[in-house]
Design a protein around this motif. Structure first.
Motif, PDB file in Angstrom:
ATOM      1  N   GLY A   9      -0.241  -8.353   2.116  1.00 12.18           N
ATOM      2  CA  GLY A   9      -0.288  -7.819   3.478  1.00 12.18           C
ATOM      3  C   GLY A   9      -1.101  -6.537   3.502  1.00 12.18           C
ATOM      4  O   GLY A   9      -0.563  -5.449   3.713  1.00 12.18           O
ATOM      5  N   CYS A  10      -2.411  -6.692   3.275  1.00 11.66           N
ATOM      6  CA  CYS A  10      -3.267  -5.511   3.120  1.00 11.66           C
ATOM      7  C   CYS A  10      -3.792  -5.036   4.482  1.00 11.66           C
ATOM      8  O   CYS A  10      -4.970  -5.219   4.811  1.00 11.66           O
ATOM      9  N   LYS A  12      -3.171  -1.606   7.421  1.00  7.65           N
ATOM     10  CA  LYS A  12      -3.477  -0.163   7.428  1.00  7.65           C
ATOM     11  C   LYS A  12      -2.954   0.535   6.172  1.00  7.65           C
ATOM     12  O   LYS A  12      -3.680   1.243   5.485  1.00  7.65           O
ATOM     13  N   GLY A  14      -1.692  -0.803   3.299  1.00  7.78           N
ATOM     14  CA  GLY A  14      -2.191  -1.394   2.048  1.00  7.78           C
ATOM     15  C   GLY A  14      -3.581  -0.875   1.729  1.00  7.78           C
ATOM     16  O   GLY A  14      -3.881  -0.476   0.589  1.00  7.78           O
ATOM     17  N   THR A  33      -3.888  -9.583  -0.118  1.00  9.84           N
ATOM     18  CA  THR A  33      -3.825 -10.716   0.799  1.00  9.84           C
ATOM     19  C   THR A  33      -3.683 -10.255   2.238  1.00  9.84           C
ATOM     20  O   THR A  33      -3.251  -9.136   2.521  1.00  9.84           O
ATOM     21  N   THR A  34      -4.070 -11.169   3.104  1.00  2.00           N
ATOM     22  CA  THR A  34      -3.935 -10.974   4.534  1.00  2.00           C
ATOM     23  C   THR A  34      -3.682 -12.367   5.112  1.00  2.00           C
ATOM     24  O   THR A  34      -3.812 -13.367   4.412  1.00  2.00           O
ATOM     25  N   VAL A  39     -10.324 -11.830   8.108  1.00  2.00           N
ATOM     26  CA  VAL A  39      -9.926 -10.476   7.689  1.00  2.00           C
ATOM     27  C   VAL A  39     -10.077 -10.350   6.177  1.00  2.00           C
ATOM     28  O   VAL A  39     -10.560  -9.329   5.659  1.00  2.00           O
ATOM     29  N   PRO A  71       7.965  -5.226   8.518  1.00  2.00           N
ATOM     30  CA  PRO A  71       9.336  -5.500   8.066  1.00  2.00           C
ATOM     31  C   PRO A  71       9.884  -6.834   8.575  1.00  2.00           C
ATOM     32  O   PRO A  71      10.593  -7.534   7.853  1.00  2.00           O
ATOM     33  N   ILE A  93       7.081  -1.322   0.748  1.00  2.00           N
ATOM     34  CA  ILE A  93       6.958  -0.161   1.642  1.00  2.00           C
ATOM     35  C   ILE A  93       7.473  -0.510   3.045  1.00  2.00           C
ATOM     36  O   ILE A  93       7.231   0.224   3.995  1.00  2.00           O
ATOM     37  N   CYS A  94       8.159  -1.648   3.163  1.00  2.00           N
ATOM     38  CA  CYS A  94       8.608  -2.117   4.480  1.00  2.00           C
ATOM     39  C   CYS A  94       9.735  -1.228   5.011  1.00  2.00           C
ATOM     40  O   CYS A  94      10.800  -1.128   4.388  1.00  2.00           O
ATOM     41  N   ALA A  95       9.509  -0.626   6.164  1.00  2.00           N
ATOM     42  CA  ALA A  95      10.493   0.293   6.738  1.00  2.00           C
ATOM     43  C   ALA A  95      11.801  -0.435   7.020  1.00  2.00           C
ATOM     44  O   ALA A  95      11.799  -1.535   7.587  1.00  2.00           O
ATOM     45  N   PRO A 116       5.669   5.506   2.175  1.00  6.70           N
ATOM     46  CA  PRO A 116       4.470   6.357   2.222  1.00  6.70           C
ATOM     47  C   PRO A 116       4.170   6.748   3.667  1.00  6.70           C
ATOM     48  O   PRO A 116       4.960   6.471   4.565  1.00  6.70           O
TER      49      PRO A 116
HETATM   50  N1  LIG Z   1       1.831   2.476   9.488  1.00  7.88           N
HETATM   51  C1  LIG Z   1       2.630   3.433   9.017  1.00  7.88           C
HETATM   52  O1  LIG Z   1       2.571   4.592   9.408  1.00  7.88           O
HETATM   53  C2  LIG Z   1       3.620   3.100   7.935  1.00  7.88           C
HETATM   54  C3  LIG Z   1       4.189   4.147   7.200  1.00  7.88           C
HETATM   55  C4  LIG Z   1       5.092   3.807   6.177  1.00  7.88           C
HETATM   56  C5  LIG Z   1       5.423   2.472   5.933  1.00  7.88           C
HETATM   57  N2  LIG Z   1       4.860   1.501   6.689  1.00  7.88           N
HETATM   58  C6  LIG Z   1       5.229   0.104   6.415  1.00  7.88           C
HETATM   59  O2  LIG Z   1       4.080  -0.513   5.903  1.00  7.88           O
HETATM   60  C7  LIG Z   1       4.116  -1.893   6.243  1.00  7.88           C
HETATM   61  C8  LIG Z   1       2.752  -2.294   6.786  1.00  7.88           C
HETATM   62  O3  LIG Z   1       2.461  -1.534   7.944  1.00  7.88           O
HETATM   63  P1  LIG Z   1       0.966  -1.429   8.481  1.00  7.88           P
HETATM   64  O4  LIG Z   1       0.987  -0.365   9.503  1.00  7.88           O
HETATM   65  O5  LIG Z   1       0.016  -1.372   7.345  1.00  7.88           O
HETATM   66  O6  LIG Z   1       0.842  -2.879   9.210  1.00  7.88           O
HETATM   67  P2  LIG Z   1      -0.471  -3.742   9.476  1.00  7.88           P
HETATM   68  O7  LIG Z   1      -1.674  -2.880   9.562  1.00  7.88           O
HETATM   69  O8  LIG Z   1      -0.158  -4.661  10.620  1.00  7.88           O
HETATM   70  O9  LIG Z   1      -0.617  -4.616   8.154  1.00  7.88           O
HETATM   71  C9  LIG Z   1       0.165  -5.754   7.904  1.00  7.88           C
HETATM   72  C10 LIG Z   1      -0.705  -6.743   7.143  1.00  7.88           C
HETATM   73  O10 LIG Z   1       0.100  -7.870   6.808  1.00  7.88           O
HETATM   74  C11 LIG Z   1      -0.737  -9.008   6.906  1.00  7.88           C
HETATM   75  N3  LIG Z   1       0.100 -10.207   6.992  1.00  7.88           N
HETATM   76  C12 LIG Z   1       0.829 -10.668   8.051  1.00  7.88           C
HETATM   77  N4  LIG Z   1       1.458 -11.808   7.690  1.00  7.88           N
HETATM   78  C13 LIG Z   1       1.135 -12.052   6.398  1.00  7.88           C
HETATM   79  C14 LIG Z   1       1.464 -13.069   5.472  1.00  7.88           C
HETATM   80  N5  LIG Z   1       2.297 -14.066   5.794  1.00  7.88           N
HETATM   81  N6  LIG Z   1       0.939 -13.019   4.233  1.00  7.88           N
HETATM   82  C15 LIG Z   1       0.104 -11.995   3.888  1.00  7.88           C
HETATM   83  N7  LIG Z   1      -0.246 -10.998   4.709  1.00  7.88           N
HETATM   84  C16 LIG Z   1       0.263 -11.033   5.952  1.00  7.88           C
HETATM   85  C17 LIG Z   1      -1.570  -8.766   8.124  1.00  7.88           C
HETATM   86  O11 LIG Z   1      -2.700  -9.608   8.071  1.00  7.88           O
HETATM   87  P3  LIG Z   1      -3.551  -9.995   9.407  1.00  7.88           P
HETATM   88  O12 LIG Z   1      -4.241  -8.738   9.814  1.00  7.88           O
HETATM   89  O13 LIG Z   1      -4.474 -11.057   8.939  1.00  7.88           O
HETATM   90  O14 LIG Z   1      -2.524 -10.480  10.407  1.00  7.88           O
HETATM   91  C18 LIG Z   1      -1.899  -7.286   7.927  1.00  7.88           C
HETATM   92  O15 LIG Z   1      -3.052  -7.166   7.115  1.00  7.88           O
HETATM   93  C19 LIG Z   1       5.248  -2.102   7.253  1.00  7.88           C
HETATM   94  O16 LIG Z   1       6.328  -2.747   6.635  1.00  7.88           O
HETATM   95  C20 LIG Z   1       5.627  -0.685   7.652  1.00  7.88           C
HETATM   96  O17 LIG Z   1       7.017  -0.576   7.875  1.00  7.88           O
HETATM   97  C21 LIG Z   1       3.950   1.779   7.663  1.00  7.88           C
END
Ligand SMILES: NC(=O)c1ccc[n+]([C@@H]2O[C@H](COP(=O)([O-])OP(=O)(O)OC[C@H]3O[C@@H](n4cnc5c(N)ncnc54)[C@H](OP(=O)(O)O)[C@@H]3O)[C@@H](O)[C@H]2O)c1
Length: 264
Positions: A9-10, A12, A14, A33-34, A39, A71, A93-95, A116
């Motif tokens: 799940g790469c 923001k 990742g 992976t994504t 993407v 999450p 890192i899933c909240a 993070p």
């Molecule tokens: N953003 C923050 O400030 C922050 C801070 C701390 C922790 N977190 C945690 O970090 C995690 C990710 O957050 P984010 O903000 O980076 O979210 P994000 O940008 O939406 O990234 C999620 C990634 O997961 C991919 N994905 C969705 N379904 C999948 C699957 N079945 N197999 C593989 N990849 C898949 C998505 O791919 P597609 O783009 O192709 O759909 C997307 O690249 C969350 O659990 C969040 O709680 C976030």
């Protein structure tokens, strides 16, 4: 030998984390992976990584699996991976997703939970770690090295993770609102917007670094710039009139309450 890392799940976060790992000899990013193919193709080009849409293939060649999907879909992704996680180090890192939940979904993996934040993108992140079932001291140390590539790291008990999620996980958003408000004040009094934003941002960065580098109490640093009958005390009292301390403290309280429900 460098640990082989797969990022599942790469998005923001990742991308922010692997961006900092390039010079880390402890970690070799073997796959990310994504969900969507286009993407994956973009990530392969922009980040020069092996980007896939098949989580199992990515995990097969890794020792460490960084789970960075949203999450709500963590459970589904871990269930699909199933035995593929056997013997691996799973870093989530899933909240709101607890180490107990992660262990139940991936019983054969060692578990580390991490929180993070987005300044990891510029290696100014703050990550809190906690060791879960099966995690050895060496694995926790590897995670410290991994996240130290993108900023500061602290190791805390898991009971603190909801407030950590609010304070440092969501914190960059709260800090940006404060920064924007200070800049608005500058604009109100005649500064061009870009100058006001630069002054506010550098001032907040400077004040934060002063606290971290001197280890001094913020109140002592505040008192040093507060001349009797001066402009700083006039501004400070205006902040207090607006109950800024309790508003900000309660912001963390409310965000922590919501964080506690995110993994349900
Ligand atoms: N953003 C923050 O400030 C922050 C801070 C701390 C922790 N977190 C945690 O970090 C995690 C990710 O957050 P984010 O903000 O980076 O979210 P994000 O940008 O939406 O990234 C999620 C990634 O997961 C991919 N994905 C969705 N379904 C999948 C699957 N079945 N197999 C593989 N990849 C898949 C998505 O791919 P597609 O783009 O192709 O759909 C997307 O690249 C969350 O659990 C969040 O709680 C976030």
């Amino acid at each position: 030998m460098a640990a082989r890392l797969a990022v599942i799940g790469c998005g923001k976060m990742g991308q922010a984390i692997i961006g900092g790992l390039r010079d880390n000899p402890d970690v070799d990013v073997v796959a990310v992976t994504t969900r969507r193919q286009h993407v994956a193709e973009r990530l392969a080009t922009e980040l020069d990584v092996n980007a896939l849409t098949d989580n199992r293939v990515a995990v097969a060649g890794a020792d460490v699996v960084l789970l960075s999907v949203k999450p709500q879909i963590a459970k589904q992704v871990l269930q699909e991976l199933g035995p593929a996680l056997e013997g691996k180090l799973l870093v989530s890192i899933c909240a709101g997703v607890t180490t107990a939940q992660l262990h139940a979904l991936a019983p054969g993996a060692s578990i580390v939970r991490a929180m993070p934040n987005t300044p990891s993108l510029i290696r100014e992140g703050m990550t809190v770690l906690t060791g879960g079932p099966g995690a050895t001291d060496a694995q926790l140390a590897l995670c410290e090295s991994l996240f130290a590539s993108v900023g500061r790291v602290a190791v805390l008990e898991e009971k603190h993770f909801d407030v950590v999620t609010a304070l440092s996980g969501s914190g960059p958003a709260f800090a940006c609102v404060i920064l924007e408000s200070l800049a608005d004040g500058g604009v109100r009094m005649g500064l061009p917007r870009d100058v006001a934003v630069e002054l506010a941002a550098q001032t907040m960065q400077g004040a934060a670094r002063l606290v971290l580098q001197t280890g001094r109490h913020p109140a002592a640093l505040k008192d040093e710039v507060t001349t009797p009958a001066g402009c700083t005390i006039a501004g400070l009292l205006t902040m207090e009139d607006g109950r800024i301390r309790s508003i900000l403290a309660r912001t963390i309280e409310e965000a922590a309450k919501v964080a506690s429900g995110l993994g349900q």
